[in-house]
Design an enzyme around this catalytic site. Structure first.
Site, PDB file in Angstrom:
ATOM      1  N   ASP A   1      33.101 -12.237  47.401  1.00 14.29           N
ATOM      2  CA  ASP A   1      32.271 -11.778  46.615  1.00 14.29           C
ATOM      3  C   ASP A   1      32.316 -11.843  45.208  1.00 14.29           C
ATOM      4  O   ASP A   1      31.591 -10.893  44.401  1.00 14.29           O
ATOM      5  CB  ASP A   1      31.639 -10.317  47.067  1.00 14.29           C
ATOM      6  CG  ASP A   1      30.950 -10.148  48.411  1.00 14.29           C
ATOM      7  OD1 ASP A   1      30.350 -11.254  48.563  1.00 14.29           O
ATOM      8  OD2 ASP A   1      31.347  -9.527  49.263  1.00 14.29           O
TER       9      ASP A   1
ATOM     10  N   ASP B   1      25.236 -15.904  52.597  1.00 12.84           N
ATOM     11  CA  ASP B   1      25.291 -15.066  51.435  1.00 12.84           C
ATOM     12  C   ASP B   1      26.311 -15.722  50.413  1.00 12.84           C
ATOM     13  O   ASP B   1      25.995 -15.571  48.968  1.00 12.84           O
ATOM     14  CB  ASP B   1      25.685 -13.645  51.602  1.00 12.84           C
ATOM     15  CG  ASP B   1      25.627 -12.937  52.934  1.00 12.84           C
ATOM     16  OD1 ASP B   1      25.107 -13.711  53.808  1.00 12.84           O
ATOM     17  OD2 ASP B   1      25.309 -11.699  53.054  1.00 12.84           O
TER      18      ASP B   1
END
Ligand code: GLY
Length: 420
Positions: free
Chosen positions: A140, A200
């Site tokens: 992330d 994602d």
């Protein structure tokens, strides 16, 4: 002259005729409703910026007060805010995958207004995220560092921000596996997954593309392209919807599992996952000009926008296949990501430009008119009704910070497109 019973029959017939006609008109209207979404009155970027400016000051005050009362989190000092849970602000440390979004919102507010107040706030809230630049336990990195330092560098040219971006990109590519041809997403669930890659993860590639632009070193760009291709080859179904997780075998590079983590079931179309894919492939096309990425983005848009279970107000349910639609929570964050992506797509496909732009306008207006917090409510968040993790049982139909980020980004993109 007609007698009474004839008259009654005539009235009956008239009644039946009118009833059938009304039924026909209402069926026509409702079937039109499926293909032609309800249109909310357009909203300008200025209107959104004015509202956001007033509401975010309240959010910052509430957040600072909450951090003062509760400074230490489980994974480090609290530095930002993620959502509203049980009526309270959910505070986070820089470790949380969402830590870059609030600084990102503040950078966008600076860009929208040119007001130094937002510049100072953005700088102050960006600084504590820097420690993430060496955290190799997460994919992330882009969410954390690009939304904060990436926007900061774009707007200020600060050389320190540049260095943070490059170091973060160096850390992120340590998660790249040559055999698989992708960056590893999660480290948990090792008993089930060997090498999970989630849709994602496309969003973290912007950091890599920018790192190559900044340094002139193609390694980051090349890894981002390969990751996009590997994902594209394996994560999409024939109808162009996306799985959430594709799990690879690290010895052969073969697919082991096609799973979900945040969707209703493995074969379902988790709404935010579709939005990440759409945004991710449009962004990948921006940096590469590879037609395959643009085609993928268009296919995802087609899947989402023509889906029979996309509501008329264009804000999706949290999963397109959720069992109890229409009694399921919406996910405003999925709409915000999609609207922003559609504005970008409208600049890339001249023949569909109006369609993408108008759809994004309708989504933005719908979020603003139907899902906006009242001023001074929702602890300063702009939007309500995002759904973070329905199967996990948390952040359901509540304000979440990434919805704010893409909502404000969409407003900015609208403003740029309209030259205002
Ligand atoms: N993993 C990011 C998300 O929940 O969308």
């Amino acid at each position: 002259m007609k007698n009474k019973s004839m008259l009654i029959k005539q009235i009956d017939l008239n009644f039946v005729f009118v009833f059938v006609a009304l039924l026909f008109v209402s069926m026509l209207a409702s079937s039109c409703g499926e293909t032609e979404p309800e249109i909310s009155e357009d909203v300008s970027a200025t209107e959104i910026t004015d509202f956001a400016g007033r509401q975010l000051v309240y959010l910052l005050d509430e957040m600072d007060e909450a951090i003062e009362e509760n400074p230490e989190g489980r994974r480090g000092p609290h530095v930002s805010v993620r959502s509203v849970r049980d009526g309270e602000l959910f505070l986070i440390s820089s470790r949380d995958w969402t830590s870059g979004f609030l600084p990102g919102v503040l950078w966008y507010m600076y860009e929208l207004t040119g007001d130094d107040f937002w510049l100072e706030e953005a700088r102050e809230r960006t600084a504590p995220i820097e420690r993430e630049k060496t955290n190799d336990g997460t994919h992330d990195m882009g969410f954390k560092i690009y939304c904060s330092f990436g926007n900061g560098y774009r707007l200020t040219g600060d050389p320190h921000y540049r260095d943070v971006i490059v170091e973060s990109a160096q850390t992120l590519i340590t998660r790249y596996n040559e055999t698989v041809g992708a960056i590893r997403s999660w480290d948990f669930n090792r008993e089930t997954w060997d090498f999970p890659v989630i849709i994602d993860n496309m969003m973290n590639l912007e950091l890599l593309f920018r790192a190559s632009e900044i340094t002139g070193d193609p390694i980051y760009h090349d890894i981002a392209v390969q990751h996009s291709r590997t994902t594209m080859e394996h994560i999409f179904r024939d109808d162009n919807s996306s799985y959430h997780v594709v799990d690879f075998d690290t010895t052969t590079g073969e697919v082991r599992n096609l799973h979900t983590h945040q969707g209703e079931f493995h074969e379902s179309a988790w709404a935010r996952g579709q939005a990440w894919g759409l945004y991710g492939y449009a962004m990948a096309y921006r940096f590469t000009q590879l037609p395959e990425f643009l085609e993928q983005a268009e296919k995802i848009a087609e899947f989402m926008l023509n889906h029979p279970r996309l509501p008329d107000d264009l804000v999706p349910y949290w999963d397109f296949d959720a069992e109890n639609i229409p009694s399921e929570p919406r996910d405003v964050s999925a709409a915000a990501i999609t609207a922003s992506a559609l504005y970008e797509l409208s600049t890339m496909v001249p023949e569909n430009s109006d369609y993408y732009k108008q759809t994004a306008d309708h989504m933005l207006a719908s979020m603003y008119r139907n899902y906006r917090s009242d001023l001074g409510e929702n602890l300063g968040f702009l939007l309500d009704h995002s759904t973070g993790n329905r199967p996990g049982g948390y952040e359901i139909a509540t304000p979440i910070i990434y919805a704010e980020y893409y909502f404000i980004e969409a407003a900015l993109r609208k403003q740029e497109l309209e030259g205002s």
